[in-house]
Each structure stands twice: as structure tokens, then as C-alpha cells.
Motif scaffolding. Sequence first.
Motif, PDB file in Angstrom:
ATOM      1  N   ASP A 173     -22.775  67.583  55.560  1.00  0.00           N
ATOM      2  CA  ASP A 173     -24.020  67.140  54.920  1.00  0.00           C
ATOM      3  C   ASP A 173     -24.263  67.817  53.576  1.00  0.00           C
ATOM      4  O   ASP A 173     -24.815  67.209  52.660  1.00  0.00           O
ATOM      5  N   HIS A 174     -23.903  69.086  53.468  1.00  0.00           N
ATOM      6  CA  HIS A 174     -24.198  69.854  52.259  1.00  0.00           C
ATOM      7  C   HIS A 174     -23.022  70.765  51.926  1.00  0.00           C
ATOM      8  O   HIS A 174     -22.262  71.175  52.805  1.00  0.00           O
ATOM      9  N   HIS A 175     -22.923  71.107  50.643  1.00  0.00           N
ATOM     10  CA  HIS A 175     -21.859  72.006  50.193  1.00  0.00           C
ATOM     11  C   HIS A 175     -22.361  73.439  50.158  1.00  0.00           C
ATOM     12  O   HIS A 175     -23.510  73.736  50.527  1.00  0.00           O
ATOM     13  N   ALA A 176     -21.486  74.352  49.714  1.00  0.00           N
ATOM     14  CA  ALA A 176     -21.826  75.770  49.637  1.00  0.00           C
ATOM     15  C   ALA A 176     -23.010  76.012  48.691  1.00  0.00           C
ATOM     16  O   ALA A 176     -23.367  75.153  47.879  1.00  0.00           O
ATOM     17  N   ILE A 177     -23.599  77.201  48.799  1.00  0.00           N
ATOM     18  CA  ILE A 177     -24.751  77.560  47.960  1.00  0.00           C
ATOM     19  C   ILE A 177     -24.266  77.936  46.562  1.00  0.00           C
ATOM     20  O   ILE A 177     -23.452  78.858  46.406  1.00  0.00           O
ATOM     21  N   ILE A 178     -24.748  77.218  45.551  1.00  0.00           N
ATOM     22  CA  ILE A 178     -24.350  77.498  44.166  1.00  0.00           C
ATOM     23  C   ILE A 178     -25.572  77.374  43.256  1.00  0.00           C
ATOM     24  O   ILE A 178     -26.584  76.784  43.648  1.00  0.00           O
ATOM     25  N   PRO A 179     -25.492  77.887  42.035  1.00  0.00           N
ATOM     26  CA  PRO A 179     -26.584  77.667  41.073  1.00  0.00           C
ATOM     27  C   PRO A 179     -26.657  76.202  40.679  1.00  0.00           C
ATOM     28  O   PRO A 179     -25.658  75.472  40.723  1.00  0.00           O
ATOM     29  N   THR A 180     -27.834  75.759  40.286  1.00  0.00           N
ATOM     30  CA  THR A 180     -28.000  74.381  39.815  1.00  0.00           C
ATOM     31  C   THR A 180     -27.823  74.270  38.306  1.00  0.00           C
ATOM     32  O   THR A 180     -27.674  73.164  37.782  1.00  0.00           O
ATOM     33  N   GLY A 181     -27.868  75.403  37.608  1.00  0.00           N
ATOM     34  CA  GLY A 181     -27.843  75.395  36.153  1.00  0.00           C
ATOM     35  C   GLY A 181     -29.226  75.542  35.545  1.00  0.00           C
ATOM     36  O   GLY A 181     -29.356  75.787  34.343  1.00  0.00           O
ATOM     37  N   GLN A 182     -30.269  75.397  36.365  1.00  0.00           N
ATOM     38  CA  GLN A 182     -31.633  75.599  35.869  1.00  0.00           C
ATOM     39  C   GLN A 182     -31.839  77.071  35.508  1.00  0.00           C
ATOM     40  O   GLN A 182     -31.273  77.964  36.136  1.00  0.00           O
ATOM     41  N   THR A 217     -18.727  82.864  31.153  1.00  0.00           N
ATOM     42  CA  THR A 217     -18.386  81.445  31.294  1.00  0.00           C
ATOM     43  C   THR A 217     -17.668  80.867  30.081  1.00  0.00           C
ATOM     44  O   THR A 217     -17.014  79.828  30.191  1.00  0.00           O
ATOM     45  N   SER A 218     -17.769  81.532  28.929  1.00  0.00           N
ATOM     46  CA  SER A 218     -17.209  80.955  27.699  1.00  0.00           C
ATOM     47  C   SER A 218     -15.708  80.720  27.819  1.00  0.00           C
ATOM     48  O   SER A 218     -15.197  79.682  27.385  1.00  0.00           O
ATOM     49  N   SER A 219     -14.978  81.659  28.409  1.00  0.00           N
ATOM     50  CA  SER A 219     -13.529  81.490  28.535  1.00  0.00           C
ATOM     51  C   SER A 219     -13.190  80.329  29.459  1.00  0.00           C
ATOM     52  O   SER A 219     -12.200  79.618  29.256  1.00  0.00           O
ATOM     53  N   LEU A 220     -14.000  80.105  30.491  1.00  0.00           N
ATOM     54  CA  LEU A 220     -13.767  78.988  31.405  1.00  0.00           C
ATOM     55  C   LEU A 220     -14.001  77.655  30.715  1.00  0.00           C
ATOM     56  O   LEU A 220     -13.255  76.692  30.920  1.00  0.00           O
ATOM     57  N   LEU A 221     -15.037  77.598  29.881  1.00  0.00           N
ATOM     58  CA  LEU A 221     -15.421  76.339  29.248  1.00  0.00           C
ATOM     59  C   LEU A 221     -14.513  75.951  28.090  1.00  0.00           C
ATOM     60  O   LEU A 221     -14.558  74.816  27.616  1.00  0.00           O
ATOM     61  N   GLN A 222     -13.681  76.893  27.628  1.00  0.00           N
ATOM     62  CA  GLN A 222     -12.741  76.578  26.541  1.00  0.00           C
ATOM     63  C   GLN A 222     -11.577  75.725  27.011  1.00  0.00           C
ATOM     64  O   GLN A 222     -10.917  75.061  26.217  1.00  0.00           O
ATOM     65  N   GLY A 223     -11.314  75.752  28.315  1.00  0.00           N
ATOM     66  CA  GLY A 223     -10.212  74.952  28.863  1.00  0.00           C
ATOM     67  C   GLY A 223     -10.703  74.073  29.989  1.00  0.00           C
ATOM     68  O   GLY A 223     -11.909  73.881  30.185  1.00  0.00           O
ATOM     69  N   LYS A 224      -9.776  73.542  30.765  1.00  0.00           N
ATOM     70  CA  LYS A 224     -10.109  72.688  31.896  1.00  0.00           C
ATOM     71  C   LYS A 224     -10.361  73.555  33.125  1.00  0.00           C
ATOM     72  O   LYS A 224      -9.572  74.448  33.431  1.00  0.00           O
ATOM     73  N   ILE A 245     -22.924  72.768  34.759  1.00  0.00           N
ATOM     74  CA  ILE A 245     -23.664  73.869  35.389  1.00  0.00           C
ATOM     75  C   ILE A 245     -23.343  75.185  34.700  1.00  0.00           C
ATOM     76  O   ILE A 245     -24.235  75.974  34.360  1.00  0.00           O
ATOM     77  N   LEU A 246     -22.025  75.417  34.460  1.00  0.00           N
ATOM     78  CA  LEU A 246     -21.619  76.669  33.815  1.00  0.00           C
ATOM     79  C   LEU A 246     -22.196  76.788  32.402  1.00  0.00           C
ATOM     80  O   LEU A 246     -22.629  77.865  31.989  1.00  0.00           O
ATOM     81  N   SER A 247     -22.210  75.686  31.683  1.00  0.00           N
ATOM     82  CA  SER A 247     -22.699  75.737  30.299  1.00  0.00           C
ATOM     83  C   SER A 247     -24.198  76.002  30.241  1.00  0.00           C
ATOM     84  O   SER A 247     -24.697  76.563  29.258  1.00  0.00           O
ATOM     85  N   GLN A 248     -24.923  75.608  31.307  1.00  0.00           N
ATOM     86  CA  GLN A 248     -26.367  75.858  31.338  1.00  0.00           C
ATOM     87  C   GLN A 248     -26.707  77.278  31.778  1.00  0.00           C
ATOM     88  O   GLN A 248     -27.849  77.724  31.611  1.00  0.00           O
TER      89      GLN A 248
END
Length: 687
Positions: free
Chosen positions: A357-366, A335-342, A324-327
Motif C-alpha cells: 500500500d505504501h513505500h518507505a518513509i522519505i522526505p516529500t521535498g517540502q 545533493t548537488s553531486s547526485l543531481l549532476q548525473g543520473k 525531491i532532492l533538488s527541493q
Amino acid sequence: MKLCITEKPSVAKDIAKILGANVRNDGYYSGGDYCVTWTFGHLCQLKEPHDYTDGWKRWSLGSLPMIPAKFGIKLIPEASYERQFHVIETLAAQADEIINCGDAGQEGELIQRWVMQKAGVKCPVSRLWISSLTDDAIREGFSRLEPQQKFDNLYYAGLSRAVGDWILGMNGTRLYSLKYSSPGNVLSIGRVQTPTLALIVQRHFEIENFKPEDFWELKSLYRDVTFNSTAGRFSSIEEAEEALAALCGKEMTIQDVQQKQGRESAPRLFDLTSLQVETNKKWGWTADQTLRLIQSLYEKKVTTYPRVDTTYLSEDIYPKVPGILSQMTPYATLTSSLLQGKIAKNKKVFDNSKVTDHHAIIPTGQSPSVLVGDERKLYHLIALRFIAVFYPDCQFMTTTVMGSVESQGFKATGKVITSPGWRAVYEGSKDEKDEANDGDDKLLPEFTIGESGPQEPSLQKKTTQPPKYYTEGTLLRAMESAGKTVDDEELRDAMKENGIGRPSTRAAIIETLFKRRYISRTRKSIMATQAGIDLINTIKEELLKSAKLTGIWENKLRRIERGDYSAPQFIEELKTLMNEIVINVLSDNSNSKINTGVADSQNGKASGGASSVGNAPKPTKPRAPRVTKFEQVECPMCHHGHIIKGHTAFGCSRFREGCALRLNFSDYPDTLTPSKLKKIISKKSSR
């Protein structure tokens, strides 16, 4: 043939494309083994009083309480709804299997079940349960369809809510309108609406009755740092000036210096209520406006299902986070610093026990490129919050300095950020800085224990302030916590199950109060109108306007969802409550009428909670049942109810709960008072 029934045409189009049902027909898509059709939200509703009996068509105190032996549903009488229902009914009769593709929530389940019930569905039914409308989410959902029976408790909870609203809304509105309103006016009563209005009216009186009081605070300026007296506030100017005089010309001595490291987590992910609160605070949006916008973002596939009451993600979302973050390419610098590690797997973000039933509201990556205006602003708010929760904690150093002048103690504090962590996400525009700035950051000079020097004492006069009027944001929080002011996130989570209403319905409740002209808005402030004040003052039954009790009802509805509380028991409790309310109101000998509430000028209908309540009364005085003339006397058979007098017999107020007492006027003259009647029954019982 497999028939998919969605809640909206737009969702049907998305699902049909995935399933290859590409032929557009009148009211449905078809292709391969599938047909995909849709509702327009609610196509059905609970029957209205006049649908059960002609005796309930006319508004009359003698017909209350109206409790059908069995509640039924009917089509909403609109040509487009009837046309679409005929399509669904025809396809359902030909289907080998039906897939319920309604919104994955309590209201969505109720909408679909009612339509299928009305259509007389006989074939097996499966349930599609998804948290976003992306192509991948739809494909994944169809790969793991569930038996509809798994969601029976969700349906029972939704049905109980609708029936409960009918019982209190229909009966309460007629009862109070006939008993207390001016001719032609309707007093709208609702299970959630009335206690919400009561909160606003209570705040009105807290402000109106508030008496401001002056007080004085003692301060001292030492080395350009303002120290506050530890003695607290002074209630009189004489006492304050005496304390000030004792400090003039004296030196301050530093007694203690302490430094502590602290950490601050990023703000929680959004649930619907916290999102509505935030947008109201930032931009003054109404709860309904935010709900409509976030629903649009969901339908445009850029955010997940919005009508949620959790700020957590389930653990199965964790592996999907990097994707999701990479999209989220517009936010690549963050997001680049987050994606460089775990990605950190924080319990404050991922917790299965906090997700149902459902989780918190977040982006889908679209891609959000299709968004403009307020939709883009709202997406940006959600996107930043999502990114921030994966950043490290903000680290800071808190310094506390204690000093004294003579025997008077003073204190100064300061906080300095040593590592910004998640706050770095919000470096930018003013609105974003507001998210990260708590207004308490200040750097103190270095102090040494034992040092001393000249100081300048002063007095600052202040005045106690009344409570603030509710804004939509603070009202939503009050509804969420059943009227209690709660700032702590953990405690707020614990209280959500006892809130007034649900996240998906609170905006509509507030809008109903505006529509009924029980409340008004001045800038961001929500105020009770005279009509709203009069209505709450008229309602003597605390049960109807108690935020706490309504919260308990909401808790029971949630327990029905979980399967640890009985839906019939919930309905029986509301029936009992309504019986008691009717008796108590009819026993009120007050004949005062108030000109409050609003009758719909177009069709003479008014809201009774979830549904309309039928034709409003003509300006004629109804005949009240004779029970209003008598004192309450305990029923000797069940010892719980009271003897009441109907039109043909004496009986017990708890007859709907099973008390079989019935004494016909042919055997017991209707001239008897309940107390005399009780004596006669007691004598016969003792023989």
C-alpha cells in the motif's frame, strides 16, 4: 453533492483548500460541489458485552465464552463525537457520492467504514489513496480515485483484527481475573499484549537464571599488532597458562596474507519499526514518542505516510527523486553531486514486489523550516538516510594475516576504506559518525609470508555475560520477528509477516504494558514487574502467550488483506481457541489467587486488547459453572470436542463449531458424570 470524509480536522482543511470548499461551517467545509467533514480518529467501536445482553453485564465464569452471534458497532459515548457524527450522518444523507479520505491504511479504512456503516450510507463511495499530504499529492490522488470496493479486503482484515482482539481480550481478561486474581484486581489479557509481555518475562528469567563463567583468550603482540589465537577460548586457568608457557620466548612466523576488496551498501530507507529502533538507540526515545513525532511530520507535509512496514520504494517514485532532492535546499552540498548525473536505480531501493500500500518513509521535498526541536532532529535523520541510498557503495579493503607460534595458530584482521561512498554523507557530528562507523576499521602494517620475529603472548580473562534487558528498540525488533533475534535485513524482511502486532500498533501495546504496570523502565532497559511475572506464570495456556502463534495470526491477517485467506475462517479459529481456553482454565482445580494487574480506580474498567471490558468484579466469589468438576471426555458425535455440563443440559465444547449434541437434564440426570454419560450414548448408538 460530493462528501469527503477525512480522519482529522487538519486534513479536512488541507483537502478543502485544494477542492475550493472554503466556507467554514459547523463541523464541515463547503464550496462548489464539495462538502468536506472529518472524524476524530475512531468515532465508533465494537459493542461491549452488556450491549448484547444483560447477562453479560455482570462478570461471571458461567457466561464465558461470550461470543455474539453477530458483532455490532456503536458510537463512542462522548458528546463531541456524537455531535460530529450527527454532522456526518446529515451530510451523508444528502450526498450523491462519498469520498473516503481516511488515512491510507488498515486502521484508517476501518475507522471510515464503521462511520459510514453507522450513518447508513447508501450512495456510491470512492477512495482517496495517497502517501503524502502535499498539495500535489492530494491533487494527484483526486485525479485517480478508486472504487471503495477495491479496498474491501483491507477492511475485512481490520475488522478481523478488531473482532479477534475483542474475543480474546474480553473473554481472556474476565476468565483470568475471575479465576485467578485477588478481589478487585483485573488481569489484562490481549492477543498481542500478552505474548509481548511473555517475551519480556522470558528475558527476565534468562537473566535471573544465568550463571556467569570465566574463560581465557590467548593473544600475541607481534609488530604492534594484536593477533588472536585460532584455538578459541580456554575454560580453565590451568589449561590457558599451560598454552601461554609454551609460547614464551618463541617467535611468530607469518604463514599467509590475504587481501580482499569489499563493498557496503548504504543503510536501508526507514520503515516505522526501523525508525523507532534508530531513535531509541540514538536518543532514547520511546516508540510512542517517535510515532507521534513522525505522524506530526507527515501532517506537516515534510515526510510521507509513516505507518509502513517496508524499506523499499515503488518504481513509480524513481522519476520523482531528482525533484525531491533538488527541493531539499538545506542539504544542497550533499545533493548537488547526485543531481549532476543520473540517479542510480538500485534494486535495493526500488522494488515493486516489496511494496504493497505504501513505500518507505522519505522526505516529500517540502521545506522543513517549520520544524523545531525533536521534529527537526527526526527529519534530519530521515533526510540523510534518503540522500545516502543514492550515493555509491562504500568500498574497502580487508586484510587477513595468519601467523603461528610453534603449533599454535593466530589471526589478525584489518579493514581500510578505499572509497567512502555513502559514508561521506555522515561526515559531521558525533551522532552522524555513529551511523557510518562500524568500529572495525584499522590499518595493518605490511606483512610478508615467511617473515618471523619476537612476539609477546598474553592471556585475557573474560566472563560470559547474561542476555541484555530489552530496550524499546530491541523489543520492537523482537516483536517484528516473533521473538527471534535477527540481524540480517533480508531474513528480517521475510519474517515481518509473522511478527507480533503491526508497526502502527506496537508502540501502543508497549505503552499499555507500562500503563498496566506489568513492565517498568530503568534508563533504556525494559523490565518485567512482579505483577507482569505473576501474570505470565499464571497463564498455563501457551497459545495465549506464544510469540510464534501470534505471529501466525498476524500472517493470516495479512493474507486477508491480500484476499487469499478468509476473514470468517480467522474469526472461527479464534472462537474455537477461546472455547478451548475457557474449558482448560475452568478445569484447573487450583484455587490460588494472585494480587496482580490493575483495576482502573476511576471507572473500574480494564483493557481487554482493543476495547474496555466492562465493570470489574466486586470482591465476591462468583459461582463457577459445573463443568469445572469433570474430566474431559471425548464427544461421541463429532469426536473433536469434549462433553461439558451446562446449567440445563449436557453438550459439546464445540457447539459453536456446529456440533449439535444436546442432552437435556430431563432425559439424562445431571448427576451423571461425562464418562458414564458417554457409555449410555454409546450403548444407544450401537442398538
